[in-house]
Write a protein that holds these residues in place. Structure first.
Motif, PDB file in Angstrom:
ATOM      1  N   ASP A   1       3.632   6.493   9.049  1.00 27.78           N
ATOM      2  CA  ASP A   1       4.418   5.282   8.866  1.00 27.78           C
ATOM      3  C   ASP A   1       5.474   5.475   7.798  1.00 27.78           C
ATOM      4  O   ASP A   1       5.437   6.421   7.019  1.00 27.78           O
ATOM      5  CB  ASP A   1       3.541   4.055   8.602  1.00 27.78           C
ATOM      6  N   LEU A   2       6.425   4.578   7.804  1.00 26.30           N
ATOM      7  CA  LEU A   2       7.549   4.627   6.891  1.00 26.30           C
ATOM      8  C   LEU A   2       7.979   3.204   6.573  1.00 26.30           C
ATOM      9  O   LEU A   2       7.518   2.244   7.195  1.00 26.30           O
ATOM     10  CB  LEU A   2       8.710   5.429   7.496  1.00 26.30           C
ATOM     11  N   LEU A   3       8.882   3.094   5.605  1.00 21.80           N
ATOM     12  CA  LEU A   3       9.504   1.816   5.306  1.00 21.80           C
ATOM     13  C   LEU A   3      10.951   1.892   5.766  1.00 21.80           C
ATOM     14  O   LEU A   3      11.647   2.876   5.498  1.00 21.80           O
ATOM     15  CB  LEU A   3       9.442   1.501   3.817  1.00 21.80           C
TER      16      LEU A   3
ATOM     17  N   LEU B   1      15.538   4.801   4.971  1.00 24.73           N
ATOM     18  CA  LEU B   1      14.149   5.130   5.295  1.00 24.73           C
ATOM     19  C   LEU B   1      13.435   5.550   4.019  1.00 24.73           C
ATOM     20  O   LEU B   1      14.028   6.233   3.177  1.00 24.73           O
ATOM     21  CB  LEU B   1      14.080   6.308   6.271  1.00 24.73           C
ATOM     22  N   GLN B   2      12.182   5.156   3.894  1.00 22.55           N
ATOM     23  CA  GLN B   2      11.297   5.707   2.878  1.00 22.55           C
ATOM     24  C   GLN B   2      10.178   6.389   3.648  1.00 22.55           C
ATOM     25  O   GLN B   2       9.399   5.728   4.345  1.00 22.55           O
ATOM     26  CB  GLN B   2      10.745   4.616   1.973  1.00 22.55           C
ATOM     27  N   VAL B   3      10.161   7.709   3.550  1.00 24.45           N
ATOM     28  CA  VAL B   3       9.142   8.515   4.233  1.00 24.45           C
ATOM     29  C   VAL B   3       8.429   9.308   3.153  1.00 24.45           C
ATOM     30  O   VAL B   3       9.055  10.123   2.468  1.00 24.45           O
ATOM     31  CB  VAL B   3       9.780   9.458   5.278  1.00 24.45           C
ATOM     32  N   GLY B   4       7.132   9.036   2.991  1.00 28.41           N
ATOM     33  CA  GLY B   4       6.429   9.644   1.874  1.00 28.41           C
ATOM     34  C   GLY B   4       7.105   9.207   0.589  1.00 28.41           C
ATOM     35  O   GLY B   4       7.415   8.028   0.409  1.00 28.41           O
ATOM     36  N   ALA B   5       7.393  10.142  -0.294  1.00 29.34           N
ATOM     37  CA  ALA B   5       8.047   9.817  -1.560  1.00 29.34           C
ATOM     38  C   ALA B   5       9.574   9.864  -1.452  1.00 29.34           C
ATOM     39  O   ALA B   5      10.265   9.511  -2.402  1.00 29.34           O
ATOM     40  CB  ALA B   5       7.578  10.784  -2.639  1.00 29.34           C
ATOM     41  N   ALA B   6      10.099  10.269  -0.303  1.00 28.48           N
ATOM     42  CA  ALA B   6      11.542  10.428  -0.138  1.00 28.48           C
ATOM     43  C   ALA B   6      12.205   9.152   0.373  1.00 28.48           C
ATOM     44  O   ALA B   6      11.663   8.460   1.238  1.00 28.48           O
ATOM     45  CB  ALA B   6      11.827  11.571   0.839  1.00 28.48           C
TER      46      ALA B   6
ATOM     47  N   ARG C   1       0.827  -1.207   0.000  1.00 31.94           N
ATOM     48  CA  ARG C   1       0.000   0.000   0.000  1.00 31.94           C
ATOM     49  C   ARG C   1       0.862   1.258   0.000  1.00 31.94           C
ATOM     50  O   ARG C   1       0.591   2.212  -0.725  1.00 31.94           O
ATOM     51  CB  ARG C   1      -0.938   0.020   1.217  1.00 31.94           C
ATOM     52  N   PHE C   2       1.918   1.248   0.795  1.00 24.94           N
ATOM     53  CA  PHE C   2       2.835   2.388   0.867  1.00 24.94           C
ATOM     54  C   PHE C   2       3.386   2.687  -0.530  1.00 24.94           C
ATOM     55  O   PHE C   2       3.384   3.834  -0.975  1.00 24.94           O
ATOM     56  CB  PHE C   2       3.978   2.057   1.840  1.00 24.94           C
ATOM     57  N   GLU C   3       3.840   1.648  -1.207  1.00 18.77           N
ATOM     58  CA  GLU C   3       4.414   1.842  -2.542  1.00 18.77           C
ATOM     59  C   GLU C   3       3.354   2.259  -3.562  1.00 18.77           C
ATOM     60  O   GLU C   3       3.610   3.123  -4.394  1.00 18.77           O
ATOM     61  CB  GLU C   3       5.126   0.572  -2.973  1.00 18.77           C
ATOM     62  N   GLU C   4       2.184   1.649  -3.513  1.00 16.78           N
ATOM     63  CA  GLU C   4       1.125   1.965  -4.477  1.00 16.78           C
ATOM     64  C   GLU C   4       0.624   3.396  -4.332  1.00 16.78           C
ATOM     65  O   GLU C   4       0.161   3.985  -5.305  1.00 16.78           O
ATOM     66  CB  GLU C   4      -0.047   0.995  -4.319  1.00 16.78           C
ATOM     67  N   THR C   5       0.704   3.952  -3.134  1.00 20.17           N
ATOM     68  CA  THR C   5       0.197   5.312  -2.893  1.00 20.17           C
ATOM     69  C   THR C   5       1.309   6.357  -2.876  1.00 20.17           C
ATOM     70  O   THR C   5       1.055   7.517  -2.548  1.00 20.17           O
ATOM     71  CB  THR C   5      -0.553   5.382  -1.550  1.00 20.17           C
ATOM     72  N   GLY C   6       2.532   5.967  -3.201  1.00 18.59           N
ATOM     73  CA  GLY C   6       3.639   6.922  -3.170  1.00 18.59           C
ATOM     74  C   GLY C   6       3.989   7.360  -1.764  1.00 18.59           C
ATOM     75  O   GLY C   6       4.492   8.454  -1.554  1.00 18.59           O
ATOM     76  N   GLY C   7       3.723   6.478  -0.794  1.00 12.22           N
ATOM     77  CA  GLY C   7       4.089   6.772   0.583  1.00 12.22           C
ATOM     78  C   GLY C   7       3.048   7.529   1.383  1.00 12.22           C
ATOM     79  O   GLY C   7       3.338   8.031   2.470  1.00 12.22           O
ATOM     80  N   ARG C   8       1.834   7.594   0.870  1.00  9.39           N
ATOM     81  CA  ARG C   8       0.775   8.260   1.630  1.00  9.39           C
ATOM     82  C   ARG C   8       0.518   7.468   2.911  1.00  9.39           C
ATOM     83  O   ARG C   8       0.313   6.262   2.869  1.00  9.39           O
ATOM     84  CB  ARG C   8      -0.503   8.370   0.799  1.00  9.39           C
ATOM     85  N   PRO C   9       0.536   8.121   4.062  1.00  5.86           N
ATOM     86  CA  PRO C   9       0.355   7.392   5.327  1.00  5.86           C
ATOM     87  C   PRO C   9      -1.044   6.825   5.480  1.00  5.86           C
ATOM     88  O   PRO C   9      -1.997   7.313   4.864  1.00  5.86           O
ATOM     89  CB  PRO C   9       0.646   8.436   6.402  1.00  5.86           C
TER      90      PRO C   9
END
Length: 140
Positions: A33-35, A87-92, A19-27
């Motif tokens: 949340d983050l990866l 870290l992947q936070v949002g799109a960063a 879900r994180f990846e599909e939404t471009g990191g939208r919490p």
């Protein structure tokens, strides 16, 4: 870290990553949340998981709760050996360094962690181990 990344195989965590990846990191609603990608302490492979966080200045504060299990999560054990993480936070995507919080930092930060994710209070009572907090600070 340019190797192939292996996602956490636990179904609900894998769903969060997807879900994180599909939404471009939208919490997720109501959850920051983050990866987190660590290097496996035994395998040397890159391992990715999804985690909730709170902020403390420049640091991201992660909770090694393992849902109240009596053992630390693999990602925590991995970063004790190799503290350089991604870290992947949002799109960063950010290179970072991780370290366990000191006892004083944990005491100060625990109320903010529980306020963000009340289930952590339940996890803390479900186990006899001390649930570590981890401070992850971007390096780039």
């Amino acid at each position: 870290m340019t190797d192939t990344i292996h996602d956490n195989p636990t179904p609900w965590v894998a769903d969060h990553i997807r879900r994180f990846e599909e939404t471009g990191g939208r919490p997720r609603p109501g959850v920051a949340d983050l990866l987190l990608t660590t290097r496996g302490r035994r395998s040397g492979l890159l391992r990715r998981t999804a985690l909730a966080y709170v902020r403390d200045g420049d640091a991201y504060v992660l909770t090694a709760s393992n849902a109240g299990a009596d053992r630390h999560p693999a990602w925590y054990l991995n970063l004790l050996v190799t503290p350089e993480v991604t870290l992947q936070v949002g799109a960063a995507t950010l290179p970072a360094t991780a370290r366990p919080a000191t006892a004083a930092e944990s005491a100060r930060l625990w109320p903010a962690v529980v306020a963000a994710m009340p289930s952590y209070a339940d996890y803390r009572t479900a186990t006899t181990r001390e649930i570590p907090l981890v401070l992850v600070t971007p390096t780039g």
